[in-house]
Design a protein around this motif. Structure first.
Motif, mmCIF file in Angstrom:
data_model
loop_
_atom_site.group_PDB
_atom_site.id
_atom_site.type_symbol
_atom_site.label_atom_id
_atom_site.label_comp_id
_atom_site.label_asym_id
_atom_site.label_seq_id
_atom_site.Cartn_x
_atom_site.Cartn_y
_atom_site.Cartn_z
ATOM 1 N N VAL A 1 0.874 -1.166 0.000
ATOM 2 C CA VAL A 1 0.000 0.000 0.000
ATOM 3 C C VAL A 1 0.913 1.219 0.000
ATOM 4 C CG1 VAL A 1 -1.950 -1.104 1.148
ATOM 5 C CG2 VAL A 1 -0.206 0.031 2.535
ATOM 6 N N VAL A 2 0.397 2.321 -0.548
ATOM 7 C CA VAL A 2 1.158 3.559 -0.641
ATOM 8 C C VAL A 2 0.559 4.552 0.345
ATOM 9 C CG1 VAL A 2 1.922 5.431 -2.156
ATOM 10 C CG2 VAL A 2 1.591 3.119 -3.094
ATOM 11 N N ARG A 3 1.375 5.014 1.292
ATOM 12 C CA ARG A 3 0.918 5.988 2.286
ATOM 13 C C ARG A 3 1.612 7.321 2.035
ATOM 14 N NH1 ARG A 3 -1.957 5.167 6.612
ATOM 15 N NH2 ARG A 3 -1.467 2.948 6.761
ATOM 16 N N PHE A 4 0.827 8.391 1.963
ATOM 17 C CA PHE A 4 1.362 9.739 1.795
ATOM 18 C C PHE A 4 1.745 10.243 3.180
ATOM 19 C CE2 PHE A 4 0.756 14.357 0.593
ATOM 20 C CZ PHE A 4 1.826 14.382 -0.288
ATOM 21 N N ILE A 5 3.032 10.437 3.403
ATOM 22 C CA ILE A 5 3.528 10.720 4.748
ATOM 23 C C ILE A 5 2.949 12.009 5.316
ATOM 24 C CG2 ILE A 5 5.619 11.288 6.077
ATOM 25 C CD1 ILE A 5 7.118 9.256 4.279
ATOM 26 N N GLU A 6 2.780 13.043 4.488
ATOM 27 C CA GLU A 6 2.344 14.358 4.967
ATOM 28 C C GLU A 6 1.027 14.301 5.741
ATOM 29 O OE1 GLU A 6 0.759 18.291 2.779
ATOM 30 O OE2 GLU A 6 2.830 17.749 2.284
ATOM 31 N N ASN A 7 0.046 13.536 5.211
ATOM 32 C CA ASN A 7 -1.240 13.461 5.909
ATOM 33 C C ASN A 7 -1.522 12.092 6.523
ATOM 34 O OD1 ASN A 7 -2.027 11.868 3.724
ATOM 35 N ND2 ASN A 7 -3.242 13.483 2.762
ATOM 36 N N GLY A 8 -0.614 11.125 6.296
ATOM 37 C CA GLY A 8 -0.757 9.799 6.874
ATOM 38 C C GLY A 8 -1.780 8.908 6.203
ATOM 39 N N LYS A 9 -2.372 9.354 5.077
ATOM 40 C CA LYS A 9 -3.434 8.596 4.425
ATOM 41 C C LYS A 9 -2.891 7.673 3.342
ATOM 42 C CE LYS A 9 -7.140 11.917 5.097
ATOM 43 N NZ LYS A 9 -8.161 12.734 4.417
ATOM 44 N N LEU A 10 -3.558 6.527 3.191
ATOM 45 C CA LEU A 10 -3.246 5.655 2.065
ATOM 46 C C LEU A 10 -3.751 6.318 0.794
ATOM 47 C CD1 LEU A 10 -3.952 1.978 3.170
ATOM 48 C CD2 LEU A 10 -1.857 3.299 3.299
ATOM 49 N N CYS A 11 -2.959 6.195 -0.274
ATOM 50 C CA CYS A 11 -3.342 6.826 -1.536
ATOM 51 C C CYS A 11 -3.183 5.887 -2.720
ATOM 52 C CB CYS A 11 -2.556 8.120 -1.749
ATOM 53 S SG CYS A 11 -0.768 7.916 -1.823
ATOM 54 N N GLY A 12 -3.013 4.582 -2.458
ATOM 55 C CA GLY A 12 -2.921 3.656 -3.578
ATOM 56 C C GLY A 12 -2.319 2.321 -3.211
ATOM 57 N N MET A 13 -2.104 1.511 -4.274
ATOM 58 C CA MET A 13 -1.497 0.193 -4.152
ATOM 59 C C MET A 13 -0.511 0.017 -5.308
ATOM 60 S SD MET A 13 -4.920 -2.147 -3.526
ATOM 61 C CE MET A 13 -4.148 -3.615 -2.873
ATOM 62 N N THR A 14 0.503 -0.813 -5.092
ATOM 63 C CA THR A 14 1.446 -1.174 -6.143
ATOM 64 C C THR A 14 2.057 -2.523 -5.780
ATOM 65 O OG1 THR A 14 3.265 -0.364 -7.537
ATOM 66 C CG2 THR A 14 3.449 0.043 -5.146
ATOM 67 N N THR A 15 2.696 -3.182 -6.742
ATOM 68 C CA THR A 15 3.263 -4.497 -6.448
ATOM 69 C C THR A 15 4.517 -4.778 -7.259
ATOM 70 O OG1 THR A 15 2.185 -5.807 -8.181
ATOM 71 C CG2 THR A 15 0.920 -5.445 -6.192
ATOM 72 N N PHE A 16 5.343 -5.641 -6.705
ATOM 73 C CA PHE A 16 6.288 -6.412 -7.501
ATOM 74 C C PHE A 16 5.482 -7.650 -7.908
ATOM 75 C CE2 PHE A 16 9.789 -4.597 -4.696
ATOM 76 C CZ PHE A 16 10.329 -3.796 -5.691
ATOM 77 N N MET A 17 5.452 -7.981 -9.185
ATOM 78 C CA MET A 17 4.644 -9.111 -9.631
ATOM 79 C C MET A 17 5.370 -9.891 -10.716
ATOM 80 S SD MET A 17 1.764 -6.776 -11.564
ATOM 81 C CE MET A 17 0.949 -8.031 -12.534
#
Length: 195
Positions: A70-86
């Motif tokens: 999961v991708v977390r935006f540090i500035e506001n602490g919110k998750l903002c997406g997903m990504t993977t090694f696949m």
């Protein structure tokens, strides 16, 4: 021992955390920012399908073919997406970065550049990969432009590669970065983040 194992990747603005079922509610909020599941040329989970998608990615992780984040935006602490090694191929030290989506509010920001820099650094410098691939739908021009801006080169197009849920066929454009190109790509991405 597995070629890859869960790891936290931290940058200046984003934190890539190993995917967990505990991320469900935050991921539903993130995907609702822009109603991303309505895009016809890509497959992004809907709020109702998010639990199933988390389960699918974690099953592939257990099988050794995917490492989801999961991708977390540090500035506001919110998750903002997903990504993977696949499509992980440990024997040949190759993998793909994909199944990526970001909330509309962070698209066209430095989030994607920083995520890719973190993942590529891990792939080339820690896992000693010889190549990292990216794939997207031929019609997904935004994704194609973003992959090219990273410094990846187009390898080719797989015509009628997959049939989509609506019955249409996806031509898949394949890109890659190889180990010999990594230093130049790293300098390029680092420079973009300093602008």
């Amino acid at each position: 021992m597995s070629f890859v194992s869960p790891v936290v990747l931290k940058g200046a603005n984003v934190l890539l955390e190993p995917l967990s079922p505990n991320h469900l509610d935050e991921l539903i909020d993130a995907v609702s920012d822009g109603e991303l599941w309505k895009l016809w040329f890509t497959t992004i989970p809907s709020p109702d399908g998010m639990a199933t998608e988390i389960e699918r990615r974690l099953k592939l992780q257990n099988e050794g073919s995917m490492l989801p984040f999961v991708v977390r935006f540090i500035e506001n602490g919110k998750l903002c997406g997903m990504t993977t090694f696949m499509n992980i191929d440990g024997a040949n030290k190759r993998m793909e970065i994909g199944s990526t989506w970001y909330s509309k509010s962070v698209q066209r920001t430095s989030v994607n550049t920083e995520c890719k820099l973190l993942m590529l650094t891990h792939a080339f410098e820690h896992l000693e990969c010889i190549a990292v691939e990216f794939r997207t739908h031929f019609m997904n021009q935004r994704s194609r432009n973003a992959i090219t801006r990273l410094g990846a080169k187009q390898d080719g197009i797989l015509r009628n590669h997959q049939q989509l849920a609506d019955g249409s066929y996806r031509d898949t454009v394949v890109y890659s970065i190889i180990a010999q190109e990594w230093l130049a790509v790293k300098n390029h991405l680092t420079g973009k983040l300093k602008l």
